[in-house]
Design an enzyme around this catalytic site. Structure first.
Site, PDB file in Angstrom:
ATOM      1  N   ARG A 260      33.057  20.171  40.081  1.00 35.31           N
ATOM      2  CA  ARG A 260      34.044  20.470  39.253  1.00 35.31           C
ATOM      3  C   ARG A 260      33.591  21.669  38.148  1.00 35.31           C
ATOM      4  NH1 ARG A 260      34.072  14.905  40.125  1.00 35.31           N
ATOM      5  NH2 ARG A 260      35.734  14.414  41.076  1.00 35.31           N
TER       6      ARG A 260
ATOM      7  N   LYS B  91      39.982  35.608  37.087  1.00 36.55           N
ATOM      8  CA  LYS B  91      40.869  35.019  38.171  1.00 36.55           C
ATOM      9  C   LYS B  91      40.062  35.014  39.536  1.00 36.55           C
ATOM     10  CE  LYS B  91      45.486  36.870  37.590  1.00 36.55           C
ATOM     11  NZ  LYS B  91      46.673  37.980  38.221  1.00 36.55           N
TER      12      LYS B  91
ATOM     13  N   GLU C 278      43.125  50.974  40.787  1.00 33.47           N
ATOM     14  CA  GLU C 278      43.289  49.860  39.687  1.00 33.47           C
ATOM     15  C   GLU C 278      42.968  50.386  38.330  1.00 33.47           C
ATOM     16  OE1 GLU C 278      44.219  47.035  39.840  1.00 33.47           O
ATOM     17  OE2 GLU C 278      43.855  46.014  41.916  1.00 33.47           O
TER      18      GLU C 278
ATOM     19  N   LYS D 263      41.855  45.750  30.029  1.00 36.39           N
ATOM     20  CA  LYS D 263      42.007  44.321  30.336  1.00 36.39           C
ATOM     21  C   LYS D 263      41.505  43.406  29.526  1.00 36.39           C
ATOM     22  CE  LYS D 263      41.681  41.685  34.748  1.00 36.39           C
ATOM     23  NZ  LYS D 263      41.478  41.706  36.125  1.00 36.39           N
TER      24      LYS D 263
ATOM     25  N   GLU E 101      48.041  34.263  32.113  1.00 38.08           N
ATOM     26  CA  GLU E 101      49.022  34.777  32.647  1.00 38.08           C
ATOM     27  C   GLU E 101      50.413  34.172  32.617  1.00 38.08           C
ATOM     28  OE1 GLU E 101      50.411  36.865  37.013  1.00 38.08           O
ATOM     29  OE2 GLU E 101      48.348  37.403  36.409  1.00 38.08           O
TER      30      GLU E 101
ATOM     31  N   ARG F 276      49.703  39.007  30.594  1.00 36.41           N
ATOM     32  CA  ARG F 276      48.722  39.434  31.643  1.00 36.41           C
ATOM     33  C   ARG F 276      49.558  39.877  33.087  1.00 36.41           C
ATOM     34  NH1 ARG F 276      43.180  36.376  33.306  1.00 36.41           N
ATOM     35  NH2 ARG F 276      42.574  37.749  34.835  1.00 36.41           N
TER      36      ARG F 276
ATOM     37  N   ASN G 272      49.480  43.348  36.882  1.00 35.51           N
ATOM     38  CA  ASN G 272      49.947  43.607  38.274  1.00 35.51           C
ATOM     39  C   ASN G 272      50.789  44.663  38.738  1.00 35.51           C
ATOM     40  OD1 ASN G 272      48.584  41.059  39.241  1.00 35.51           O
ATOM     41  ND2 ASN G 272      49.988  40.042  38.135  1.00 35.51           N
TER      42      ASN G 272
ATOM     43  N   HIS H  24      51.324  45.761  42.408  1.00 33.48           N
ATOM     44  CA  HIS H  24      50.790  44.713  43.344  1.00 33.48           C
ATOM     45  C   HIS H  24      51.820  43.855  44.017  1.00 33.48           C
ATOM     46  CE1 HIS H  24      47.282  45.570  40.746  1.00 33.48           C
ATOM     47  NE2 HIS H  24      46.596  44.590  41.342  1.00 33.48           N
TER      48      HIS H  24
ATOM     49  N   HIS I 117      50.731  43.722  47.845  1.00 38.82           N
ATOM     50  CA  HIS I 117      50.374  42.670  48.104  1.00 38.82           C
ATOM     51  C   HIS I 117      51.234  42.433  49.722  1.00 38.82           C
ATOM     52  CE1 HIS I 117      48.262  40.485  44.616  1.00 38.82           C
ATOM     53  NE2 HIS I 117      47.542  41.411  44.974  1.00 38.82           N
TER      54      HIS I 117
ATOM     55  N   HIS J 240      42.968  46.688  49.431  1.00 41.38           N
ATOM     56  CA  HIS J 240      43.650  46.359  48.445  1.00 41.38           C
ATOM     57  C   HIS J 240      44.090  47.599  47.290  1.00 41.38           C
ATOM     58  CE1 HIS J 240      45.283  43.991  44.834  1.00 41.38           C
ATOM     59  NE2 HIS J 240      44.455  44.652  44.093  1.00 41.38           N
TER      60      HIS J 240
END
Length: 369
Positions: free
Chosen positions: A121, A143, A185, A227, A237, A241, A245, A248, A252, A265
């Site tokens: 955990r 992330k 990016e 960032k 997010e 935030r 993206n 993206h 994606h 990517h």
């Protein structure tokens, strides 16, 4: 000299260190959490290059330093590979203080972070990104996750590292295609937040492509600063935030539709930014001159500016199908990061018919693979 950018998240705050030669220095890791052992997670491309250096740097701080080597590539960012990290932790008798070190690009960093968030955990981890893309984006902000066949990064957790170590010397072994992918990016930060940075990128693109350390150091530092500011204001997010993206949603879809790893990517993001800019223009948010400017910069970075053909019968329909699985989608409605005037981003929906027009305009049979 080491540049330091701070992520301000209260008791989860941490520094990003940026300089050459950091990875092999024991002092770099002197303030990492103490434990009886550390586990380096890398892949079969990066480990032969840098694992031994990192093991030597960690040895003064941890009595036991183990290494697990994963297969390289986006196609392996899945449950099976993640299980390999858990197997290594279990076989080595890891406990709640064991520290994981992610040595590699975005895939390694995302999976190591997810493993750290999940094992017992939550155990501490450190990002040691070795690609431009991971240094300016994926290693920063917490992330973590893995891919699902229907969507990228759909399974994961927000879990912050203890430290991010950006050693600029790792770019010396970075293939040209990976460097270009990382520049996608970097480029995104200009249109969404800092047009002066976009001006700088236009002037310095030849130096960046050539691997000039001065230019790369500034690109990494400014990207991390932007960032860090966004993440500090919106860690999970909820709102702001999402602007990170930009490009993206389309990108994606290309990655998932082509099969993970066919397009890198950053290549998907490069074409995706052009598509998002075209959509922004059609919604009256920016003019055609801005779209031309962004397209030219993406092309100069060695990135594709046209999307892939995902379905020869209904290409736009396939894009829309995949984009409805995007994390920003709500109640089946696709939400796009758009440019609401140069240097400012907004997240909003767009009519499917308009999105279809953009996809038809921006995709071509001849695509970069």
């Amino acid at each position: 000299m080491t540049d330091t950018v701070h992520i301000d998240l209260g008791d989860r705050s941490y520094p990003i260190l940026i300089a050459s030669g950091l990875l092999a220095q024991a002092d770099t890791f002197a303030h990492c959490p103490k434990a009886s052992q550390a586990l380096i997670v890398s892949n079969d491309t990066v480990a032969p290059l840098y694992a031994r250096q990192l093991q030597a740097a960690l040895a003064p701080h941890y009595p036991k330093v183990e290494l697990v080597v994963l297969p390289d590539g986006e196609a392996h960012k899945n449950w099976t590979t993640l299980q390999g990290i858990f197997d290594a932790l279990m076989h080595n008798g890891a406990d709640r203080k064991t520290v994981l070190f992610a040595l590699g690009g975005g895939v390694v960093g995302d999976m190591t972070g997810f493993a750290a968030a999940s094992f017992m955990r939550g155990v501490p981890f450190v990002q040691v990104p070795t690609t431009l893309l991971s240094q300016v984006d994926s290693s920063v902000g917490g992330k973590t996750g893995i891919n699902h066949p229907l969507g990228k990064n759909m399974i994961g957790a927000f879990y912050q590292p203890q430290l991010v170590v950006c050693d600029l010397d790792t770019f010396d072994t970075l293939p040209a295609r990976e460097l270009s992918a990382g520049l996608a990016e970097v480029i995104k930060y200009g249109p969404i937040a800092d047009m002066a940075f976009m001006d700088w990128l236009e002037a310095e693109m030849p130096a960046l492509i050539a691997g000039d350390k001065r230019a790369l150091a500034h690109a990494v530092r400014r990207s991390c600063e932007i960032k860090a500011d966004v993440v500090s204001k919106d860690e999970r997010e909820a709102d702001l935030r999402a602007i990170l993206n930009f490009g993206h949603t389309f990108g994606h879809a290309i990655e998932a539709g082509m099969g993970y790893g066919v397009w890198l990517h950053g290549e998907g993001v490069g074409a995706g930014m052009v598509m998002a800019a075209e959509l922004s223009q059609r919604l009256g948010l920016v003019d055609a001159a801005f779209v031309r400017r962004l397209r030219a910069l993406v092309a100069r970075a060695g990135l594709p500016v046209r999307g892939a053909i995902l379905d020869s019968q209904d290409n736009a329909g396939r894009y829309l199908e995949l984009m409805r699985h995007d994390k920003k989608s709500q109640a089946g409605a696709i939400r796009f990061v758009l440019i609401d005037g140069p240097g400012k981003a907004v997240v909003r929906e767009a009519p499917d018919a308009l999105v279809r027009e953009v996809i038809d305009l921006c995709c071509a049979e001849a695509v970069q693979a």
